[in-house]
Design an enzyme around this catalytic site. Structure first.
Site, PDB file in Angstrom:
ATOM      1  N   GLU A 267       6.687  -5.431  -2.735  1.00 10.69           N
ATOM      2  CA  GLU A 267       5.447  -5.484  -1.953  1.00 10.69           C
ATOM      3  C   GLU A 267       5.158  -4.043  -1.569  1.00 10.69           C
ATOM      4  O   GLU A 267       5.867  -3.460  -0.769  1.00 10.69           O
ATOM      5  CB  GLU A 267       5.635  -6.400  -0.747  1.00 10.69           C
ATOM      6  CG  GLU A 267       4.322  -6.937  -0.217  1.00 10.69           C
ATOM      7  CD  GLU A 267       3.766  -6.050   0.874  1.00 10.69           C
ATOM      8  OE1 GLU A 267       2.928  -5.184   0.538  1.00 10.69           O
ATOM      9  OE2 GLU A 267       4.175  -6.198   2.026  1.00 10.69           O
ATOM     10  N   CYS A 301       0.296  -2.140   5.373  1.00  7.18           N
ATOM     11  CA  CYS A 301      -0.033  -2.014   3.943  1.00  7.18           C
ATOM     12  C   CYS A 301      -1.370  -2.658   3.608  1.00  7.18           C
ATOM     13  O   CYS A 301      -2.011  -2.272   2.640  1.00  7.18           O
ATOM     14  CB  CYS A 301       1.095  -2.580   3.091  1.00  7.18           C
ATOM     15  SG  CYS A 301       1.702  -4.140   3.687  1.00  7.18           S
ATOM     16  N   GLU A 398      -3.188   5.838  -0.362  1.00  4.01           N
ATOM     17  CA  GLU A 398      -2.881   5.113   0.865  1.00  4.01           C
ATOM     18  C   GLU A 398      -2.475   6.153   1.909  1.00  4.01           C
ATOM     19  O   GLU A 398      -1.507   6.889   1.714  1.00  4.01           O
ATOM     20  CB  GLU A 398      -1.732   4.142   0.622  1.00  4.01           C
ATOM     21  CG  GLU A 398      -1.336   3.413   1.874  1.00  4.01           C
ATOM     22  CD  GLU A 398      -0.259   2.369   1.642  1.00  4.01           C
ATOM     23  OE1 GLU A 398       0.800   2.719   1.109  1.00  4.01           O
ATOM     24  OE2 GLU A 398      -0.484   1.207   2.013  1.00  4.01           O
TER      25      GLU A 398
END
Ligand code: ADP
Length: 497
Positions: A267, A301, A398
Site C-alpha cells: 500500500e 497516503c 506525493e
C-alpha cells in the site's frame, strides 16, 4: 504564539514511557547488539525516549518465535471463535488505556490528541472486533466440477507474516495489518516506523495481557534498511505486508523476489484528486477540500492533494477555501482547539518546505501559507497553490504535507482526464449532486477508492488499496482477511455405481 514566536506547549499531557524494548516470544528484550535509538517529539525536536534498535539478529529471533508459534503453537489450530474472544479482549484493553495510547501517538507522530482519542485509538478496537467476528467464519467452498470429481477448497493461514508499517498512523496501520492476520491464524513480526515505535510496543504488552500466545505477535523496532530489510529478505517469512512510500515498496518487492519469493502486498503513495462540480454546495465542498489536505497535516497516503474545481464556481470556491485555510488552527497537538500538529520529523518538515520552495520557483501562484509556523517544532502553514503547470513536481510527486494544488476545469471529460493524469491511483473525491456525473466519473477514475460527497470515509468493512504505482492488495474489509489466507483445493474421484 508567544513573544519568541514559538507555540504554546501542553506538557502536562506527556505520558510516562513504559515500553522501549523489542517484544519477542512474549518478552520485552534488549536488542542482541544492545543498541538503542532516539525517538523525537516533533513539537520541539527533543528526545522522548531511547528505544531498542533491532537488526538482522533480532529479526531472526522474532522469526524463530513466530515460526514455532505457527508450526507448533495453538494459535492457528484453535477454533476461530477462541481467537475471536482473545482479540475482543485485546480490543477492551485498548479502550481502557485510550488516553495513554493517544498521547503516545501525539508525542511520537505529532497527531492531535483529540483525533487520536476520537478516531485512531477507537478504530484499533473496532478493527479488532470486526476481524474477531470473522475469525470463526473462514471457510472454503464445494466446487461444481465439470467431471466425475469431488472438489472443495480449504482456506489456510499463509503462515509467518512480516508487517512493515509507516509513521503517519502508528495505531491504525498496526491494526489494519495485525487484526486480519490474527483472525486468519497467522503469526507475525511487526516493524513499526523508526519515527513512531512507542504505541506498537504498548500494543504488544496489551496483546499478551489479552491472552495472545507468545510468539504470535513480535514487535521489532528499528530502521528500514536494517530491521526492515531483514524482514523482506528473510527465508522463513511467508508474506510481507508493507505500507509506505512507492520508492521503498519497489525495494521490498525486489527483496521478496530474490529471497524466497514470499508473497507481497503493497500500500504505497498517492496523489489523489478531488473533483468539485458546478452544482456543489460551496460550504461543504470547501470544508471537504481543506480537510482533504490538512487532516493529519497532510501526512496521509489518500490526501486530496490535487483539487479540481469547475469554472462556474471556481472564483468563489477559491476565495472561501483560502479564508478557511487561513483560519485553520495549527499548533500544539494536545491543545483541543488545534486541528493540525507538527509534521512527524525534521526530514519530512524540510522535504515539504523544499517542495513549497520549488512550487514558488517554478511559477505556481501561492494563494496562502508557504512558510513554517513558529520557530520551534515542525509546524507548517496549510499551503495552497494555483496555476500549477501539469509537469511541475508539486503536481506530480506525493508531498505528504499540507500542500494543495488548486486547479480549474471545464467539462466532465476534462476532469476525468486530468484526475487520471498521475502515476498513482489510491483515492479520488467527487463533489456533485448529479448522479450521472458521479457514476460516470467513479467508473472512469483508476483508483482503489472513490468518495462521493465525502472524503476519508474509512470503514472496517470497506477495502482500500491502490491501482498503478499506489500498489496492490487491500487493507480492511474481508479482502484483507483473504490476503492472509491461502486457498487449498482438494480433489477426489467420484465413482459411478
Ligand atoms: P516514508 O518515506 O513515508 O517515511 P518509508 O517507505 O520510508 O516511508 O517507510 C515505511 C516503512 O518502511 C518504515 O517502517 C521504514 O522503516 C520501512 N523501510 C524503509 N526502508 C526500508 C527497506 N529498505 N526495507 C524494508 N523496510 C524499509
Amino acid at each position: 504564539s508567544d513573544a519568541n514566536g514559538s507555540l504554546k506547549t501542553y506538557d502536562e499531557h506527556v505520558p510516562e514511557i513504559k515500553f522501549t524494548k523489542l517484544f519477542i516470544n512474549g518478552e520485552f528484550v534488549d536488542s542482541v547488539k544492545g543498541r538503542t535509538f532516539e525517538t523525537i517529539d516533533p513539537r520541539n525536536g527533543e528526545v522522548t525516549a531511547r528505544v531498542a534498535e533491532g537488526d538482522k539478529e533480532d529479526v531472526d529471533l522474532a522469526v524463530k518465535a513466530a515460526r514455532q508459534a505457527f508450526d507448533h503453537g495453538p494459535w492457528p489450530r484453535m477454533p476461530g471463535y477462541q481467537r475471536g474472544r482473545i482479540m475482543s479482549k485485546f480490543a477492551d484493553l485498548i479502550e481502557e488505556n485510550i488516553d495513554e495510547l493517544a498521547a503516545l501517538d501525539t508525542i511520537d507522530a505529532g497527531k492531535t490528541f483529540s483525533m487520536g482519542k476520537a478516531v485512531d485509538i477507537p478504530h484499533a478496537a473496532t478493527c479488532l472486533r470486526y476481524y474477531a467476528g470473522a475469525a470463526d467464519k473462514i471457510h472454503g467452498e464445494v466446487l461444481k466440477m465439470s467431471r466425475e470429481l469431488h472438489g472443495y477448497t480449504l482456506l489456510e493461514p499463509v503462515g509467518v507474516v512480516g508487517h512493515i508499517i509507516p509513521w503517519n498512523f502508528p495505531t491504525s496501520m498496526f491494526f489494519m495489518k495485525v487484526a486480519p492476520a490474527l483472525a486468519a491464524g497467522c503469526t507475525m513480526i511487526v516493524k513499526p516506523a523508526e519515527q513512531t515505535p512507542l504505541s506498537a510496543l504498548y500494543y504488544a504488552h496489551l496483546a499478551k495481557k489479552a491472552g495472545v500466545p507468545d510468539g504470535v505477535i513480535n514487535v521489532v523496532t528499528g530502521f528500514g534498511p536494517t530491521a526492515g530489510a531483514a524482514i523482506t529478505s528473510h527465508m522463513d517469512i511467508d508474506m510481507v505486508s508493507f505500507t509506505g512510500s512507492t520508492e521503498v515498496g519497489r525495494i521490498v518487492m525486489q527483496a521478496a523476489a530474490i529471497s524466497n519469493l514470499k508473497q507481497v502486498s503493497l500500500e504505497l503513495g498517492g496523489k489523489s484528486p478531488i473533483m468539485i462540480f458546478d452544482d456543489a454546495d460551496l460550504d461543504t465542498a470547501t470544508d471537504l477540500a481543506l480537510i482533504g489536505i490538512a487532516y493529519n497535516k497532510g501526512e496521509i497516503c489518500v490526501a486530496g492533494s490535487r483539487v479540481y474545481v469547475q469554472e462556474g464556481i471556481y472564483e468563489e470556491f477559491e476565495k472561501k477555501l483560502v479564508a478557511k485555510a487561513k483560519a485553520w488552527p495549527v499548533g500544539d497537538p494536545f491543545d483541543p482547539k488545534v486541528q493540525q500538529g507538527p509534521q512527524v520529523d525534521k526530514k519530512q518538515f524540510e522535504k515539504i518546505l523544499s517542495y513549497i520552495e520549488h512550487g514558488k520557483r517554478e511559477g505556481a501562484m501561492l494563494l496562502t501559507g508557504g512558510e513554517r509556523l513558529g520557530t520551534k517544532g515542525y509546524y507548517i502553514q496549510p499551503t495552497i497553490f494555483t496555476n500549477v503547470k501539469e509537469d511541475n513536481v508539486i503536481m506530480k510527486d506525493e508531498i505528504f504535507g499540507p500542500v494543495m494544488s488548486l486547479m480549474k476545469f471545464k467539462t466532465v471529460e476534462d476532469a476525468i482526464k486530468r484526475a487520471n493524469d498521475t502515476r498513482y491511483g489510491l483515492a479520488a473525491g467527487i463533489v456533485t449532486k448529479n448522479i450521472d456525473v458521479a457514476n460516470t466519473v467513479s467508473r472512469s477514475i483508476r483508483a482503489g477508492v472513490i468518495w462521493i460527497n465525502c472524503y476519508f470515509a474509512f470503514d472496517n468493512d470497506c477495502p482500500y488499496g491502490g491501482y498503478k504505482t499506489s500498489g496492490f492488495g487491500r487493507d480492511l474489509g474481508l479482502d484483507a482477511l483473504h490476503k492472509y489466507l491461502h486457498v487449498k483445493s482438494i480433489v477426489t474421484p467420484l465413482y459411478n455405481s
